[in-house]
Scaffold this active site. Structure first.
Site, PDB file in Angstrom:
ATOM      1  N   TYR A   1      20.562   5.919 -21.894  1.00  0.00           N
ATOM      2  CA  TYR A   1      20.040   6.606 -20.710  1.00  0.00           C
ATOM      3  C   TYR A   1      20.542   8.054 -20.675  1.00  0.00           C
ATOM      4  O   TYR A   1      19.762   9.000 -20.513  1.00  0.00           O
ATOM      5  CB  TYR A   1      20.504   5.836 -19.472  1.00  0.00           C
ATOM      6  CG  TYR A   1      20.217   6.471 -18.138  1.00  0.00           C
ATOM      7  CD1 TYR A   1      18.916   6.645 -17.681  1.00  0.00           C
ATOM      8  CD2 TYR A   1      21.274   6.874 -17.304  1.00  0.00           C
ATOM      9  CE1 TYR A   1      18.675   7.208 -16.431  1.00  0.00           C
ATOM     10  CE2 TYR A   1      21.036   7.423 -16.061  1.00  0.00           C
ATOM     11  CZ  TYR A   1      19.735   7.595 -15.634  1.00  0.00           C
ATOM     12  OH  TYR A   1      19.503   8.145 -14.397  1.00  0.00           O
TER      13      TYR A   1
ATOM     14  N   GLN B   1      13.778   3.518  -5.930  1.00  0.00           N
ATOM     15  CA  GLN B   1      14.721   3.850  -4.851  1.00  0.00           C
ATOM     16  C   GLN B   1      14.488   5.269  -4.320  1.00  0.00           C
ATOM     17  O   GLN B   1      14.361   5.472  -3.112  1.00  0.00           O
ATOM     18  CB  GLN B   1      16.153   3.723  -5.386  1.00  0.00           C
ATOM     19  CG  GLN B   1      17.219   3.859  -4.306  1.00  0.00           C
ATOM     20  CD  GLN B   1      18.601   4.190  -4.882  1.00  0.00           C
ATOM     21  OE1 GLN B   1      18.730   4.563  -6.054  1.00  0.00           O
ATOM     22  NE2 GLN B   1      19.618   4.045  -4.054  1.00  0.00           N
TER      23      GLN B   1
ATOM     24  N   GLY C   1       6.174   6.939 -10.446  1.00  0.00           N
ATOM     25  CA  GLY C   1       7.356   6.082 -10.287  1.00  0.00           C
ATOM     26  C   GLY C   1       7.775   6.083  -8.826  1.00  0.00           C
ATOM     27  O   GLY C   1       8.959   6.069  -8.498  1.00  0.00           O
TER      28      GLY C   1
ATOM     29  N   LYS D   1      18.449  11.501 -21.045  1.00  0.00           N
ATOM     30  CA  LYS D   1      18.453  12.523 -19.981  1.00  0.00           C
ATOM     31  C   LYS D   1      18.877  13.884 -20.546  1.00  0.00           C
ATOM     32  O   LYS D   1      18.312  14.914 -20.179  1.00  0.00           O
ATOM     33  CB  LYS D   1      19.380  12.106 -18.832  1.00  0.00           C
ATOM     34  CG  LYS D   1      18.811  10.991 -17.962  1.00  0.00           C
ATOM     35  CD  LYS D   1      17.593  11.453 -17.184  1.00  0.00           C
ATOM     36  CE  LYS D   1      16.961  10.382 -16.336  1.00  0.00           C
ATOM     37  NZ  LYS D   1      15.690  10.754 -15.738  1.00  0.00           N
TER      38      LYS D   1
ATOM     39  N   ILE E   1      22.941   7.258  -6.137  1.00  0.00           N
ATOM     40  CA  ILE E   1      22.307   7.494  -4.831  1.00  0.00           C
ATOM     41  C   ILE E   1      22.447   6.247  -3.958  1.00  0.00           C
ATOM     42  O   ILE E   1      22.116   5.138  -4.389  1.00  0.00           O
ATOM     43  CB  ILE E   1      20.809   7.846  -5.009  1.00  0.00           C
ATOM     44  CG1 ILE E   1      20.622   9.033  -5.973  1.00  0.00           C
ATOM     45  CG2 ILE E   1      20.156   8.145  -3.655  1.00  0.00           C
ATOM     46  CD1 ILE E   1      21.164  10.355  -5.493  1.00  0.00           C
TER      47      ILE E   1
ATOM     48  N   ASP F   1       2.503   4.373  -9.386  1.00  0.00           N
ATOM     49  CA  ASP F   1       3.517   3.533 -10.028  1.00  0.00           C
ATOM     50  C   ASP F   1       2.775   2.506 -10.869  1.00  0.00           C
ATOM     51  O   ASP F   1       1.558   2.335 -10.687  1.00  0.00           O
ATOM     52  CB  ASP F   1       4.353   2.825  -8.940  1.00  0.00           C
ATOM     53  CG  ASP F   1       5.737   2.437  -9.444  1.00  0.00           C
ATOM     54  OD1 ASP F   1       6.730   2.999  -8.971  1.00  0.00           O
ATOM     55  OD2 ASP F   1       5.813   1.549 -10.325  1.00  0.00           O
ATOM     56  N   ILE F   2       3.484   1.780 -11.746  1.00  0.00           N
ATOM     57  CA  ILE F   2       2.776   0.691 -12.443  1.00  0.00           C
ATOM     58  C   ILE F   2       2.642  -0.527 -11.519  1.00  0.00           C
ATOM     59  O   ILE F   2       1.766  -1.349 -11.715  1.00  0.00           O
ATOM     60  CB  ILE F   2       3.422   0.258 -13.789  1.00  0.00           C
ATOM     61  CG1 ILE F   2       4.931   0.173 -13.682  1.00  0.00           C
ATOM     62  CG2 ILE F   2       3.019   1.175 -14.920  1.00  0.00           C
ATOM     63  CD1 ILE F   2       5.571  -0.427 -14.930  1.00  0.00           C
ATOM     64  N   ARG F   3       3.550  -0.597 -10.511  1.00  0.00           N
ATOM     65  CA  ARG F   3       3.444  -1.709  -9.539  1.00  0.00           C
ATOM     66  C   ARG F   3       2.767  -1.212  -8.261  1.00  0.00           C
ATOM     67  O   ARG F   3       2.969  -0.068  -7.866  1.00  0.00           O
ATOM     68  CB  ARG F   3       4.838  -2.219  -9.147  1.00  0.00           C
ATOM     69  CG  ARG F   3       5.610  -2.848 -10.282  1.00  0.00           C
ATOM     70  CD  ARG F   3       7.090  -2.905  -9.948  1.00  0.00           C
ATOM     71  NE  ARG F   3       7.677  -1.555  -9.922  1.00  0.00           N
ATOM     72  CZ  ARG F   3       8.803  -1.220  -9.311  1.00  0.00           C
ATOM     73  NH1 ARG F   3       9.473  -2.116  -8.622  1.00  0.00           N
ATOM     74  NH2 ARG F   3       9.271   0.013  -9.355  1.00  0.00           N
TER      75      ARG F   3
HETATM   76  C1  AKB Z   1      22.747   4.936 -12.927  1.00  0.00           C
HETATM   77  O1  AKB Z   1      23.778   4.420 -12.489  1.00  0.00           O
HETATM   78  O2  AKB Z   1      22.258   4.677 -14.029  1.00  0.00           O
HETATM   79  C2  AKB Z   1      22.062   5.993 -12.067  1.00  0.00           C
HETATM   80  C3  AKB Z   1      22.523   7.368 -12.401  1.00  0.00           C
HETATM   81  C4  AKB Z   1      23.875   7.818 -12.017  1.00  0.00           C
HETATM   82  O3  AKB Z   1      21.790   8.107 -12.973  1.00  0.00           O
HETATM   83  N1  AKB Z   1      22.289   5.714 -10.690  1.00  0.00           N
END
Ligand code: AKB
Length: 315
Positions: free
Chosen positions: A142, A13, A9, A146, A172, A35-37
């Site tokens: 997400y 970013q 990956g 995580k 970030i 990466d895949i790209r």
């Molecule tokens: C998002 O906004 O999904 C990410 C994160 C805080 O993990 N930048």
């Protein structure tokens, strides 16, 4: 011992800038980006291998060919895109990680880095100075992936002795590569738009405080954690990193100090607001400070100054 590193990956970013730093530290021949790209640029000595983290056989061939000692797994779907494609987000974020954990154990790969996020916290976590250990009830797919990934990491460390290391990244901020699909993306887009058009319409409300971090600090933290002696590390799920917390209003005011004509407006009703509302406003990082001497360099003023200088120079 000579390290060989694979970054999966690598075109995103964080991967883009981590690859630059790792190539500088270990040499071009020791760092393989993947990466895949295809990458947008690749200089003569740099090595790139296409790979999909969901293709376990493909990954196995890649690892057998290059015999990495370290893997950085950065392929993931972020919070906002994850809500649009929950099934895909779960598949990529969970099965990508499981493939790497299993192959690392099978092939005896020495060290793994995998990023977690402030998204592991949820509405019942303390909002201010969120500690390392507290109630965690993420409500984005997400964040759920995580948190599950953190539990898996610690499980593989305890069960198989896998040396896995992780950071709960805040949002970030960087100028070389823009993020995609996150809730904290506004804090990057605002700089590009401030210079391009002099204004920005923010999808979060003006008082939404979130923890953020400048890319230079994020890359330094990642490499510092990977370099730390294993016996100093007391956390194998993922380390909190505080970064710097600010609201859209505060970053707009900071930009105005440099670009006085900058105009900020706010758009209501964006689905990313609900995600942001469920996340901490600020975070404690005492374990990272104690275990591997973490210290932040860039505050909001330093971030805004560096972003604008670099974007202007590289226009
Ligand atoms: C998002 O906004 O999904 C990410 C994160 C805080 O993990 N930048």
């Amino acid at each position: 011992m000579k390290e060989t590193i694979i970054i999966l990956g690598a075109n995103g970013q964080i991967g883009t800038e981590l690859a630059i730093a790792l190539r500088k530290k270990f040499g071009d021949q020791q760092v393989i980006t993947s990466d895949i790209r295809e990458p947008q640029t690749l200089s003569e000595n740099e090595i790139f291998e296409p790979a999909n983290v969901l293709d376990k056989d493909g990954l196995q061939s890649l690892f057998l060919q290059h015999k990495p000692t370290q893997i950085y797994l950065l392929a993931a779907m972020l919070s906002a895109t994850g809500e649009q494609y929950p099934q895909k987000a779960w598949d990529l974020n969970m099965n990508g990680l499981l493939n790497i954990l299993d192959l690392a154990v099978e092939l005896g790969i020495k060290k793994i880095f995998w990023p977690s996020s402030i998204a592991v916290f949820g509405p019942h976590s303390p909002k201010k100075d969120t500690p390392q250990y507290c109630v965690m009830d993420p409500n984005s797919i997400y964040g759920i992936s995580k948190l599950a990934g953190e539990r898996l990491s610690e499980y593989y460390y305890n069960k198989h002795g896998l040396d896995i290391r992780s950071i709960r990244y805040p949002g970030i901020i960087s100028w070389k590569t823009q993020p995609g699909g996150g809730t904290t993306d506004y804090a990057v887009h605002i700089f590009f738009e401030a210079l391009r058009t002099g204004k920005y319409e923010c999808f979060l409300s003006e008082d939404t405080a979130l923890p953020m971090m400048y890319m230079e600090d994020a890359v330094r933290a990642t490499i510092q954690l990977m370099d730390a002696p294993a016996e100093n590390l007391t956390i194998r799920s993922s380390y909190n990193l505080a970064g710097v917390s600010f609201t859209p209003h505060e970053i707009a005011e900071e930009i105005k100090k440099i670009l006085p004509n900058f105009e900020m407006s706010y758009k209501e009703g964006d689905p990313r607001q609900a995600i942001a509302n469920s996340w901490p406003q600020s975070i404690e990082d005492d374990y990272a400070r104690k275990d591997w001497n973490w210290e932040l360099k860039f505050d909001l003023t330093a971030i805004a100054t560096d972003m604008i200088n670099n974007l202007k120079t590289n226009e």
